[in-house]
Each structure stands twice: as structure tokens, then as C-alpha cells.
Write a protein that holds these residues in place. Structure first.
Motif, PDB file in Angstrom:
ATOM      1  N   GLU A 110      87.384  43.196  69.541  1.00 59.40           N
ATOM      2  CA  GLU A 110      87.992  43.935  68.469  1.00 59.40           C
ATOM      3  C   GLU A 110      89.206  44.698  68.825  1.00 59.40           C
ATOM      4  O   GLU A 110      88.986  45.252  69.891  1.00 59.40           O
ATOM      5  CB  GLU A 110      86.754  45.034  67.766  1.00 59.40           C
ATOM      6  N   TRP A 111      89.807  44.786  67.720  1.00 62.35           N
ATOM      7  CA  TRP A 111      91.134  45.779  68.131  1.00 62.35           C
ATOM      8  C   TRP A 111      90.749  47.189  67.641  1.00 62.35           C
ATOM      9  O   TRP A 111      89.786  47.202  66.773  1.00 62.35           O
ATOM     10  CB  TRP A 111      92.314  45.302  67.261  1.00 62.35           C
ATOM     11  N   ALA A 112      91.160  48.239  68.295  1.00 62.45           N
ATOM     12  CA  ALA A 112      90.897  49.607  67.723  1.00 62.45           C
ATOM     13  C   ALA A 112      92.141  50.299  67.608  1.00 62.45           C
ATOM     14  O   ALA A 112      92.489  51.249  68.073  1.00 62.45           O
ATOM     15  CB  ALA A 112      90.082  50.326  68.880  1.00 62.45           C
TER      16      ALA A 112
ATOM     17  N   ALA B 218      92.109  44.232  60.738  1.00 63.69           N
ATOM     18  CA  ALA B 218      92.090  45.117  61.752  1.00 63.69           C
ATOM     19  C   ALA B 218      92.830  46.158  61.657  1.00 63.69           C
ATOM     20  O   ALA B 218      92.651  47.238  61.821  1.00 63.69           O
ATOM     21  CB  ALA B 218      92.181  44.302  63.010  1.00 63.69           C
ATOM     22  N   HIS B 219      94.254  45.671  61.207  1.00 64.76           N
ATOM     23  CA  HIS B 219      95.405  46.745  60.924  1.00 64.76           C
ATOM     24  C   HIS B 219      95.035  47.355  59.948  1.00 64.76           C
ATOM     25  O   HIS B 219      95.247  48.657  59.727  1.00 64.76           O
ATOM     26  CB  HIS B 219      96.678  45.764  60.942  1.00 64.76           C
ATOM     27  N   ALA B 220      94.503  46.858  58.671  1.00 60.72           N
ATOM     28  CA  ALA B 220      94.330  47.562  57.380  1.00 60.72           C
ATOM     29  C   ALA B 220      93.495  48.575  57.531  1.00 60.72           C
ATOM     30  O   ALA B 220      93.321  49.877  56.974  1.00 60.72           O
ATOM     31  CB  ALA B 220      93.982  46.453  56.196  1.00 60.72           C
ATOM     32  N   GLU B 221      92.319  48.211  58.300  1.00 60.15           N
ATOM     33  CA  GLU B 221      91.260  48.996  58.351  1.00 60.15           C
ATOM     34  C   GLU B 221      91.623  50.524  59.347  1.00 60.15           C
ATOM     35  O   GLU B 221      91.256  51.732  58.888  1.00 60.15           O
ATOM     36  CB  GLU B 221      89.986  48.620  59.192  1.00 60.15           C
ATOM     37  N   ALA B 222      92.456  50.129  60.292  1.00 59.15           N
ATOM     38  CA  ALA B 222      93.140  51.434  61.035  1.00 59.15           C
ATOM     39  C   ALA B 222      94.141  52.159  59.811  1.00 59.15           C
ATOM     40  O   ALA B 222      94.060  53.533  59.863  1.00 59.15           O
ATOM     41  CB  ALA B 222      93.810  51.025  62.029  1.00 59.15           C
ATOM     42  N   ALA B 223      94.669  51.534  59.027  1.00 53.39           N
ATOM     43  CA  ALA B 223      95.560  52.155  58.196  1.00 53.39           C
ATOM     44  C   ALA B 223      94.864  52.984  57.406  1.00 53.39           C
ATOM     45  O   ALA B 223      95.275  53.886  56.560  1.00 53.39           O
ATOM     46  CB  ALA B 223      96.437  51.227  57.366  1.00 53.39           C
ATOM     47  N   ALA B 224      93.690  52.361  56.884  1.00 50.78           N
ATOM     48  CA  ALA B 224      92.859  53.300  55.997  1.00 50.78           C
ATOM     49  C   ALA B 224      92.418  54.627  56.571  1.00 50.78           C
ATOM     50  O   ALA B 224      91.958  55.718  55.775  1.00 50.78           O
ATOM     51  CB  ALA B 224      91.519  52.528  55.467  1.00 50.78           C
TER      52      ALA B 224
ATOM     53  N   CYS C 187      88.477  41.732  64.260  1.00 48.49           N
ATOM     54  CA  CYS C 187      87.547  43.109  63.879  1.00 48.49           C
ATOM     55  C   CYS C 187      86.084  42.416  63.736  1.00 48.49           C
ATOM     56  O   CYS C 187      85.870  41.455  64.191  1.00 48.49           O
ATOM     57  CB  CYS C 187      88.119  43.401  62.509  1.00 48.49           C
ATOM     58  N   ASN C 188      85.209  43.329  63.178  1.00 44.94           N
ATOM     59  CA  ASN C 188      83.901  42.748  63.205  1.00 44.94           C
ATOM     60  C   ASN C 188      83.295  41.733  62.098  1.00 44.94           C
ATOM     61  O   ASN C 188      83.622  42.141  60.866  1.00 44.94           O
ATOM     62  CB  ASN C 188      82.991  44.268  63.200  1.00 44.94           C
ATOM     63  N   GLN C 189      82.820  40.926  62.513  1.00 44.36           N
ATOM     64  CA  GLN C 189      82.486  39.795  61.644  1.00 44.36           C
ATOM     65  C   GLN C 189      80.757  39.995  61.388  1.00 44.36           C
ATOM     66  O   GLN C 189      80.199  38.464  60.868  1.00 44.36           O
ATOM     67  CB  GLN C 189      82.950  38.357  61.812  1.00 44.36           C
ATOM     68  N   ALA C 190      80.416  40.672  61.885  1.00 43.07           N
ATOM     69  CA  ALA C 190      78.876  40.728  61.777  1.00 43.07           C
ATOM     70  C   ALA C 190      78.184  40.366  60.624  1.00 43.07           C
ATOM     71  O   ALA C 190      77.111  39.916  60.155  1.00 43.07           O
ATOM     72  CB  ALA C 190      78.092  42.164  62.341  1.00 43.07           C
TER      73      ALA C 190
ATOM     74  N   GLY D 289      90.974  52.920  74.847  1.00 45.75           N
ATOM     75  CA  GLY D 289      90.299  52.854  73.593  1.00 45.75           C
ATOM     76  C   GLY D 289      91.084  51.912  72.683  1.00 45.75           C
ATOM     77  O   GLY D 289      91.141  52.102  71.530  1.00 45.75           O
ATOM     78  N   PHE D 290      92.139  51.029  73.261  1.00 44.50           N
ATOM     79  CA  PHE D 290      92.890  50.218  72.173  1.00 44.50           C
ATOM     80  C   PHE D 290      91.828  49.139  71.687  1.00 44.50           C
ATOM     81  O   PHE D 290      92.450  48.463  70.706  1.00 44.50           O
ATOM     82  CB  PHE D 290      94.129  49.734  72.804  1.00 44.50           C
ATOM     83  N   VAL D 291      90.923  48.654  72.397  1.00 41.05           N
ATOM     84  CA  VAL D 291      90.162  47.521  72.182  1.00 41.05           C
ATOM     85  C   VAL D 291      88.853  47.862  72.260  1.00 41.05           C
ATOM     86  O   VAL D 291      88.524  48.751  73.082  1.00 41.05           O
ATOM     87  CB  VAL D 291      90.492  46.351  72.812  1.00 41.05           C
ATOM     88  N   ARG D 292      87.879  47.170  71.768  1.00 42.16           N
ATOM     89  CA  ARG D 292      86.253  47.639  71.784  1.00 42.16           C
ATOM     90  C   ARG D 292      85.659  46.302  71.618  1.00 42.16           C
ATOM     91  O   ARG D 292      86.274  45.071  71.225  1.00 42.16           O
ATOM     92  CB  ARG D 292      86.057  48.489  70.938  1.00 42.16           C
ATOM     93  N   THR D 293      84.207  46.156  71.824  1.00 45.04           N
ATOM     94  CA  THR D 293      83.513  44.948  71.646  1.00 45.04           C
ATOM     95  C   THR D 293      82.619  45.365  70.146  1.00 45.04           C
ATOM     96  O   THR D 293      82.171  46.528  70.178  1.00 45.04           O
ATOM     97  CB  THR D 293      82.630  44.905  72.954  1.00 45.04           C
ATOM     98  N   SER D 294      82.194  44.400  69.566  1.00 46.49           N
ATOM     99  CA  SER D 294      81.363  44.513  68.676  1.00 46.49           C
ATOM    100  C   SER D 294      80.064  45.052  68.942  1.00 46.49           C
ATOM    101  O   SER D 294      79.551  44.779  70.034  1.00 46.49           O
ATOM    102  CB  SER D 294      81.351  43.376  67.607  1.00 46.49           C
TER     103      SER D 294
END
Lengths: 377, 345
Positions: free
Chosen positions: A273-275, A61-67, A258-261, A304-309
């Protein structure tokens, strides 16, 4: 990973590193807050993760945001994964500051804060440190440190509505690491959400004892499936094992972190999910405009700090879930309100009382609500 | 003279071979220039005063935990419960620190060190005792004892010793800033490094120059002969296990008193397991433990730089450690052969 031009780029990075070292702390300070306008020097941001970057969970979740930050102009992101919460993280922070010229550091794991980040913050007063977890206190902790966190129980509540609507057996399962307030909030919010659909619904909670216990997580999931649970979710560092085990057994799952779909194309309902990209881009923009990022940053669905998948194919009760989400966004829905009883029969929130999500009392939650099967000790 | 040379030459050869193999893997699988990677590793581990201190900080706990395997190894035992001894040592130290509370810092620190050494020593002596009195394999029992140690730590940290204000990361009460053992003056490396080096020197002197050391060597060579010679094998086994456990327990005390200021789950981050590796790489020689621990500390210090600059996964350094471990074990077969050639010449 590296491509043909990797070699050239490396030499470049090397030089930046050397210059930053020679400049020492003073040099780093100069281009941290004051000299951010100098366009040719990028803002170097360090990210430290406690587990692997691709864990389908907390660290991803953090790494996706870092990207996402990496794509911002004038920003350079350096990352380290699997850094334990000990001297190693202190040295990783220092190394990022000394060798890479980082001026903003995000140690993302809860246990990095005290004493590790605080120690480094005292040592490098010109560097900004922001920690994920919400421990920063005005007056107690230095101003070059801060914390950010999200009210993810709001998203869990919405996910609970979907889980409660989809479940046929009326039995939900929750694989959790430790009975600490952050985890208990999620179990309770998930259950309270499900109970709005079906008041008789139960959540079986099983604590594995630690953040990454893949074998125990699989055992817990399997045992819950054997008891008739048909929707599982979790709060462990990596939900991968729980979600995959559920999918293999043909039951539904609700994600976390994060999203595990991708792991459960059939049974994935939704997830909390974290945003983090919201928090990180805000902080980086502050740095670029020469301001220190906020010291105490909190937010939920609204901020907007969290969201749902996105809903999966099997998800039911989407209308109800969307309505609840809108009500939370509009501020008209309180998740924790009286009269609320814990699963031992004690009243934990008296009738007529309703807590905002920011209520400090919720931060030391030590109970499981009525309908949760399990014990905090 | 030839033998001493061989003892250095063989591991060096193994290290060079490992580096070559690792470089090849990097070039083939990650498409990274191995020379650049090695240059970065040098920079991250030893390239500057900061880097060298980084390496030493990471090496310090490994020196102490390695002794936990090395000392019993002298008697032919394979103890791998280092992590457990460190953990019980850390919890005992925190408990002692909290109990001693307002006493002068030196007294508190001494109490913490003694408590940690007793707890760690008793923990490994238990594995030794199980082997001597009940015939339980000490490798298995010491490993399993580690799980019990971690469970006990969780019990104390989340129960009787818990600071109620540690909400989301259960920890014991803090021992207090005044009772912390600071860094070695002029550095930011904690005193654990000095404790470790001193402990290794003491072990070397005992092993090399005392009758105890000689007796242990005899037992390691052949316990039956030792028994026939009238040596009390049981006593020596328990003693060596206790001494090894005490060293690992002291590492736990250093973690509490120099790093965390309290005991919590961060005690079990793998220093004990890394210590096993160090001990085997050093061939259980107390003096070799220090440079080997520094080498592994350097590897872990440079791992971050490899991740940041070359985008390598954290696993890269773990792979290199694995290669070195296998290479050193394989190089055991070279002993004697190199020597013979040298003599022939």
C-alpha cells in the motif's frame, strides 16, 4: 452529500473564490508562501485524480490521504476525479488556482507531468506543483514543481514472502497493466520475496495493456486460476476486479495501492500500500511554515511512504515477512542483488553486486527475473 | 421562417426540460440546491474570460470529431468510429512530425496535418468501403475499427516510434517545441478551435450551395432513387466518409501538435465518442455543431467546479449529458407539431 448547513457554507466558499480571482496570480502568490501566516485564510490544496476516488486502488490511495489533510487546521482541500491526461487537466489546475485560490496542486497521475503540469508551472510561477511519479530533475524542471514517489517494491517483496508461504501449488499470478519499469519492479520484487521461501516458485505475469481494463483483468485472473495459480496480485489502477475474482474462486489474493481486505475477507493475505498521507502532511507543513515543499521526494518502508496491509486470516509466513520488513527498515536487506538472472537466462545483476533501492539503474528495469512466466514485449 | 424558429425552439425546449429534470435529481438525490448548482455551472463554463476559454479549449476537439459523424450522416450512414480516426490521425501526425523534423515549422505542421487527414480519412473510408462493397454495417465496423486503431497506436507508441527515454509512459519522440502550433493570440485556446469552425463553415457551404451537397442530400433521402438518377452513390459515400475521417484525424493532429507534443495513449481520452454525441445533438448540421460543442465543452468545464464546491461526483455531469441526449432525441417527435400550431394561429 451536503447537509442542512451546506447552503450557507457554499456562499462562503463562493466569496473566497471571487476574492481569489480578483486578486489574480499576485494575490494567490502572496498567501501561498509569504502570507501563509495569515491564519484566517486557509491554505487551499488541489488534488486531481485520473480515475474515480473510490476505485479501491491508485486514486483511492491518494484520496484517503487527502481526506486526512482535510482534518488539518487551516487547510482546505479541493478535489476533482476522472480528469483525463490532456487539456482537461491543465484547465482543472488553472480552475483550482483561479477560482478556488489553490496554492499547492497535486496532479496525481503519471501522465499529468509532461507537458501539462510543466506548462501550468511556467504560467503560474508562484504556485507550487508536486507530482506523483518521480520525474523531476534538478536543473531541467522549474523549482515550483517537484515529484514524490515511493519504493513500493519493498512492500511487494514482503507481500511476496507471505504469498510464497501461503501458496500450496507454488504458482503465483500477477495481473499487470504495461511492461514499464515501475510495474516490472513490482513483479520482480514480489517474485524474489516468494522465492526466499520456496526457490522453485513461479509467478505467471499477464499484461492487459492498459491501466483500467476490467474485463481483461477478470479474464487474466480466471485463466491463471485455471492453470493452478492460488495467490494473485496485480498492478493496475483498480485491483477490485482481480481481488474479487480471486475471492469468488476461493483462492488467495495480495492487494496493491490501498487496502482491499474488505473485498476479500477470506482470501486477502496482505498487500503493498501507498502511505501518501506521510508525504502530503510533510508538504503541507512545509507550506504552512512558509517553505516550499521538497522538489525530489522519495521514500520506502523506512520513510513511511509505503506499508503492507494488515495480515488476513489465511496469511502464512508472517514471522518471515516481519523479519524481512525489519531487515529492510534496518538497511541490511537488498532486494535486488547478484547473481540475478532474467527469465531468458541473461545475468542482469552480476554476482557480488547488490543494489540499494535508490539505485538509478533500477528505474529503467526492462526484464522479468527467473521464475516469472511472461514476456516484456 | 416558422421552420427556422422551430429548429431553434425545439432543442431549446429539450434543453430546458433536461435542466429541470437534472435539477430535480440534484435536489432529491444529492440534496443540493439546483439553482446554486446552475449558478456554479454558469460560473465554471461562461462566468469569466478564464472560464470561457476553458470551455472553448474543451469544445475545440469536439467540433472536429463531430464532423466525422455528421458528414456521413448526410448520406444516411451512422459512423461512430470518430475515436479511431482521431487516434490514427494523431499517430500519423506524430510520425510525419518526427520524419519532417528539421524542416521549417510551417512545412512540418503542414505535413503533420496532411498525414493526419489522410490517415483519418482512409480509416473512415474503410468503414464506408466495407459497407458499399461488402455490405458490412458501417456503425459496427467503424466502432470495431476504433479498437484496432487503439491497438495500432499502442504498437507504434510502444514499438517503432517509441522514445526510449519515455520509460513509464510510453510515447513517441517529441515533434519539437518549434513545430508546435501555439495558442490563438490573446487567448490560451489552441488553433484547433479555428480549424474546427472553418471546417464546419466549409462543410455547410458545400452541403448547401454545391451540386455535391445536393447529390449527398438526395442519396441520404433515398439511395435507390439517387442511383436511378445516375448518381455514383459509392463515390459519394467514400468521399463523405473520408472527409469526416479527415476532420477527426485533424483533431488528432491538433492534440499532438498543440497539446501533447508527441503521440501517446492520451490521444484516446474520449473526444471521438463525445463527438458522436455532439453530432447527434446538432442533428448533423455543420453550423449547429459549433454551439453544441461549446455547450458540451462548457458542461465538462463546469464539472470540476461542481465536484469541488458541491462535492458532487464526476458522474453528475455525465448524467446531465445523458439526459440532454435523450431529451433531444425525444424532441424529434415535436418537429412539425409546433409548426402546425403556429400556422393555425
Amino acid at each position: 452529500m451536503a447537509n442542512e448547513s451546506g447552503g450557507m457554507k457554499m456562499i462562503d466558499k463562493f466569496n473566497i473564490g471571487r476574492r481569489a480571482v480578483m486578486g489574480g496570480a499576485a494575490g494567490a502568490a502572496a498567501f501561498g508562501l509569504v502570507g501563509a501566516a495569515q491564519a484566517q485564510k486557509p491554505l487551499v490544496i488541489g488534488f486531481i485524480y485520473v480515475g474515480p476516488r473510490d476505485d479501491y486502488g491508485y486514486n483511492q490511495a491518494h484520496a484517503e490521504a487527502a481526506a486526512i489533510l482535510k482534518k488539518m487546521p487551516g487547510v482546505k482541500v479541493v478535489e476533482e476525479e476522472k480528469v483525463p491526461e490532456t487539456v482537461a487537466v491543465e484547465k482543472s489546475m488553472e480552475s483550482m488556482i483561479n477560482l478556488d485560490g489553490a496554492t499547492l496542486v497535486f496532479p496525481t497521475s503519471f501522465g499529468y507531468f509532461d507537458p501539462h503540469m510543466l506548462k501550468e508551472a511556467a504560467k503560474y510561477p508562484a504556485i507550487q506543483f508536486r507530482h506523483c511519479g518521480g520525474l523531476w530533475t534538478q536543473g531541467k524542471h522549474p523549482m515550483n514543481t517537484g515529484s514524490y514517489f515511493g519504493y513500493i517494491d519493498e512492500a511487494q517483496y514482503v507481500a511476496g514472502i507471505v504469498a510464497g508461504s501461503t501458496s500450496k501449488s507454488g504458482k503465483l499470478g500477477f495481473v499487470a497493466a504495461k511492461p514499464i519499469p515501475q510495474v516490472l519492479r513490482n513483479i520482480n520484487a514480489f517474485t524474489l520475496g516468494a522465492q526466499t521461501v520456496n526457490p522453485k516458485i513461479t509467478t505467471q505475469a499477464i499484461f492487459t495493456g492498459d491501466w483500467a481494463m476490467p474485463v481483461k483483468e477478470a479474464e487474466a485472473t480466471n485463466s491463471m486460476i485455471a492453470q493452478g495459480v492460488d495467490v494473485v496480485t496485480c498492478h493496475v489502477d483498480s485491483p477490485k476486479v482481480v481481488i474479487e475474482t480471486a475471492e469468488r474462486a476461493g483462492i488467495f489474493s495480495s492487494g496493491y495501492h490501498c487496502n482491499q481486505a474488505k473485498l476479500a475477507p477470506k482470501g486477502y493475505l496482505t498487500g503493498a500500500e501507498w502511505a501518501w498521507e506521510k508525504v502530503y502532511t510533510d508538504m503541507v507543513n512545509d507550506m504552512k511554515s512558509g517553505k516550499a515543499p521538497g522538489n525530489f521526494v522519495r521514500g520506502g518502508l523506512k520513510e513511511g511512504f509505503v506499508r503492507t496491509s494488515a495480515y488476513g486470516p489465511a496469511a502464512q509466513g508472517k514471522d518471515k515477512a516481519d523479519a524481512a520488513k525489519d531487515a529492510i527498515l534496518g538497511g541490511s536487506l537488498a532486494i535486488y542483488k547478484g547473481g540475478l538472472k532474467d527469465n531468458k537466462g541473461n545475468t542482469v545483476i552480476p554476482a557480488g553486486t547488490s543494489y540499494l533501492i535508490t539505485e538509478p539503474k533500477l528505474e529503467s528495469m526492462n526484464y522479468l527475473v527467473e521464475g516469472v512466466i511472461g514476456s516484456t514485449s | 421562417m416558422g421552420q427556422a424558429l422551430e429548429r431553434i425552439a425545439v432543442p431549446m425546449l429539450a434543453l430546458l426540460a433536461s435542466a429541470a429534470l437534472f435539477g430535480l435529481l440534484l435536489a432529491i438525490y444529492q440534496r443540493v440546491d439546483p439553482l446554486e448548482a446552475f449558478a456554479l455551472m454558469y460560473q465554471g463554463a461562461f462566468g469569466s474570460w478564464f472560464s470561457f476559454q476553458n470551455t472553448l479549449s474543451r469544445a475545440a476537439p469536439l467540433i472536429l470529431t463531430a464532423l466525422c459523424t455528421a458528414l456521413p450522416a448526410r448520406l444516411g450512414l451512422v459512423i461512430i468510429g470518430n475515436e479511431g480516426a482521431l487516434v490514427v490521425g494523431g499517430v500519423a501526425a506524430a510520425a510525419a512530425g518526427i520524419a519532417a523534423g528539421s524542416a521549417p515549422p510551417l512545412v512540418v505542421q503542414l505535413a503533420m496535418a496532411i498525414a493526419a487527414m489522410i490517415a483519418g480519412g482512409a480509416w473512415i473510408a474503410l468503414a464506408g468501403g466495407l459497407r458499399q462493397f461488402r455490405g458490412v454495417n458501417e456503425t459496427i465496423s467503424s466502432l470495431l475499427l476504433t479498437y484496432i486503431a487503439i491497438a495500432l497506436m499502442n504498437h507504434f507508441v510502444e514499438g517503432p516510434l517509441r522514445d526510449p527515454s519515455s520509460l513509464n509512459k510510453p510515447s513517441t519522440w517529441p515533434i519539437g517545441d518549434a513545430n508546435m502550433i501555439g495558442p490563438i493570440p490573446g487567448t490560451d485556446v489552441h488553433w484547433g478551435l479555428v480549424y474546427g469552425i472553418v471546417a464546419c463553415l466549409i462543410c455547410y457551404v458545400v452541403q448547401r450551395f454545391t451540386t455535391w451537397g445536393f447529390a449527398m442530400q438526395v442519396i441520404g433521402g433515398n439511395p435507390k432513387t439517387a442511383r436511378m438518377m445516375g448518381l455514383d452513390v459509392r463515390r459519394y459515400v467514400l468521399l463523405a466518409c473520408a472527409a469526416g475521417g479527415a476532420a477527426a484525424g485533424l483533431a488528432g493532429m491538433v492534440e499532438v501538435a498543440a497539446v501533447h507534443g508527441k503521440a501517446n495513449a492520451s490521444l484516446a481520452v474520449g473526444y471521438g465518442y463525445a463527438g458522436i454525441l455532439v453530432s447527434f445533438l446538432a442533428r448533423h448540421h455543420p453550423l449547429a455543431i459549433v454551439p453544441v460543442a461549446i455547450l458540451l465543452g462548457g458542461l465538462s468545464a463546469s464539472g470540476g467546479l461542481l465536484q469541488r464546491r458541491l462535492d458532487l461526483p464526476d458522474a453528475a455531469v455525465v448524467v446531465l449529458q445523458g439526459i440532454i441526449f435523450v431529451a433531444i432525441l425525444a424532441s424529434e417527435t415535436l418537429y412539425g407539431r409546433l409548426g402546425r400550431k403556429a400556422e393555425a394561429r
